[in-house]
Design an enzyme around this catalytic site. Structure first.
Site, PDB file in Angstrom:
ATOM      1  N   CYS A  96       0.764  -1.293  -0.035  1.00 11.20           N
ATOM      2  CA  CYS A  96      -0.046  -0.022   0.071  1.00 11.20           C
ATOM      3  C   CYS A  96       0.846   1.403   0.156  1.00 11.20           C
ATOM      4  CB  CYS A  96      -0.990  -0.041   1.302  1.00 11.20           C
ATOM      5  SG  CYS A  96      -1.428   1.639   1.652  1.00 11.20           S
ATOM      6  N   CYS A 112       0.209   3.662   2.924  1.00  5.61           N
ATOM      7  CA  CYS A 112       0.764   2.918   4.184  1.00  5.61           C
ATOM      8  C   CYS A 112       2.150   3.084   4.262  1.00  5.61           C
ATOM      9  CB  CYS A 112       0.343   1.540   4.215  1.00  5.61           C
ATOM     10  SG  CYS A 112      -1.425   0.954   3.992  1.00  5.61           S
TER      11      CYS A 112
END
Length: 82
Positions: A12, A15
């Site tokens: 991600c 992230c």
């Protein structure tokens, strides 16, 4: 006891950017429980995680609030202190 549950994944992009911010939050003496959705799919299902990053504020074992996406550190601390 209050803590933040941080759901993320290694693939991600947001992230990857948000991870260091959550480390800074931990340095403010805030307990952060990191949950990798790839390795803990049952937790993702239990807490109905549809997107990452997701942060859940847990107090005394119960969800109080959540947000999806990355925020600046001061906003995460405000979220924790609500």
């Amino acid at each position: 006891m209050k803590q933040l549950w941080y759901f993320s994944a290694p693939w991600c992009g947001p992230c990857k950017q948000f991870g260091p911010i959550m480390e800074q939050v931990e340095n403010q003496n805030i307990k952060v429980h990191r949950i990798n959705v790839d390795y803990e799919p049952n937790a993702s299902t239990t807490y109905n995680i549809k997107n990452v990053p997701t942060v859940i504020l847990v107090e005394n074992g119960k969800e109080k609030a959540r947000f999806i996406g990355a925020l600046p550190m001061h906003k995460v601390i405000e979220f924790y202190n609500q």
